[in-house]
Motif scaffolding. Structure first.
Motif, PDB file in Angstrom:
ATOM      1  N   ILE A  83      -9.770  -1.881   1.634  1.00 44.73           N
ATOM      2  CA  ILE A  83      -9.512  -0.669   1.478  1.00 44.73           C
ATOM      3  C   ILE A  83      -8.886  -0.370  -0.044  1.00 44.73           C
ATOM      4  O   ILE A  83      -9.127   0.778  -0.599  1.00 44.73           O
ATOM      5  CB  ILE A  83      -8.911   0.115   2.571  1.00 44.73           C
ATOM      6  CG1 ILE A  83      -9.447   0.106   3.962  1.00 44.73           C
ATOM      7  CG2 ILE A  83      -8.164   1.503   2.344  1.00 44.73           C
ATOM      8  CD1 ILE A  83      -8.995   0.448   5.082  1.00 44.73           C
ATOM      9  N   GLY A 101      -6.313   5.708   5.073  1.00 41.10           N
ATOM     10  CA  GLY A 101      -6.733   4.527   5.590  1.00 41.10           C
ATOM     11  C   GLY A 101      -6.946   4.308   6.989  1.00 41.10           C
ATOM     12  O   GLY A 101      -6.217   4.695   7.646  1.00 41.10           O
ATOM     13  N   LEU A 132      -1.915   5.251   6.827  1.00 36.59           N
ATOM     14  CA  LEU A 132      -2.541   3.980   7.025  1.00 36.59           C
ATOM     15  C   LEU A 132      -2.493   3.783   8.480  1.00 36.59           C
ATOM     16  O   LEU A 132      -1.368   3.871   9.053  1.00 36.59           O
ATOM     17  CB  LEU A 132      -2.404   2.749   6.491  1.00 36.59           C
ATOM     18  CG  LEU A 132      -2.967   1.515   6.742  1.00 36.59           C
ATOM     19  CD1 LEU A 132      -4.686   1.723   6.609  1.00 36.59           C
ATOM     20  CD2 LEU A 132      -2.474   0.228   6.299  1.00 36.59           C
TER      21      LEU A 132
END
Length: 143
Positions: A83, A101, A132
């Motif tokens: 990522i 993410g 994330l």
């Protein structure tokens, strides 16, 4: 590479209420109650053919959110790296977007949760206002 060149990797661009990104029993459900315009691109093997990259890029066009998605077995550190590299390569084409993410694994090993790579990625995402999220099997996001 310009965004126009991304068309060959576009899987859909519409106002669907439920968008599902799935591979090998793992995935992310995007619940789009307001029917915003969304798009899904295949990154691995299409937008980026060489090097380290994540699986998909999901854009909420009406809302300026970009979800970098990696569907992984159990190697969280590798998923974080994928990522990070994808954002470094494609992020410049998405000015003004909030980068998010999403890593969906079959299982998460506890020691991997405190990785320095993971902390670096979280900081990178926070700079754009994003986060994330790491989940096992499935994630669900309201857009």
């Amino acid at each position: 590479m310009s965004v126009v060149e991304w068309e060959s990797c576009l899987q859909y661009c519409d106002h669907r209420k439920l968008a599902v990104v799935e591979e090998n029993g793992r995935g992310v459900r995007f619940v789009n109650k307001k029917e915003k315009r969304v798009a899904l691109y295949r990154v691995d093997g299409c937008l980026l053919k060489e090097g380290v990259k994540c699986d998909f890029l999901f854009l909420v066009i009406e809302g300026d959110r970009a979800f970098f998605i990696e569907l992984k077995g159990s190697d969280l550190e590798k998923a974080v790296h994928q990522i990070t590299r994808t954002i470094e390569q494609l992020g410049k084409w998405l000015p003004g977007y909030i980068f998010e993410g999403r890593i969906v694994t079959t299982r998460v090993r506890t020691p991997a949760l405190k990785s320095t790579y993971l902390i670096k990625l979280e900081k990178m995402l926070r700079r754009t206002g994003g986060t994330l999220v790491v989940k096992a099997k499935w994630d669900e996001v309201n857009v």
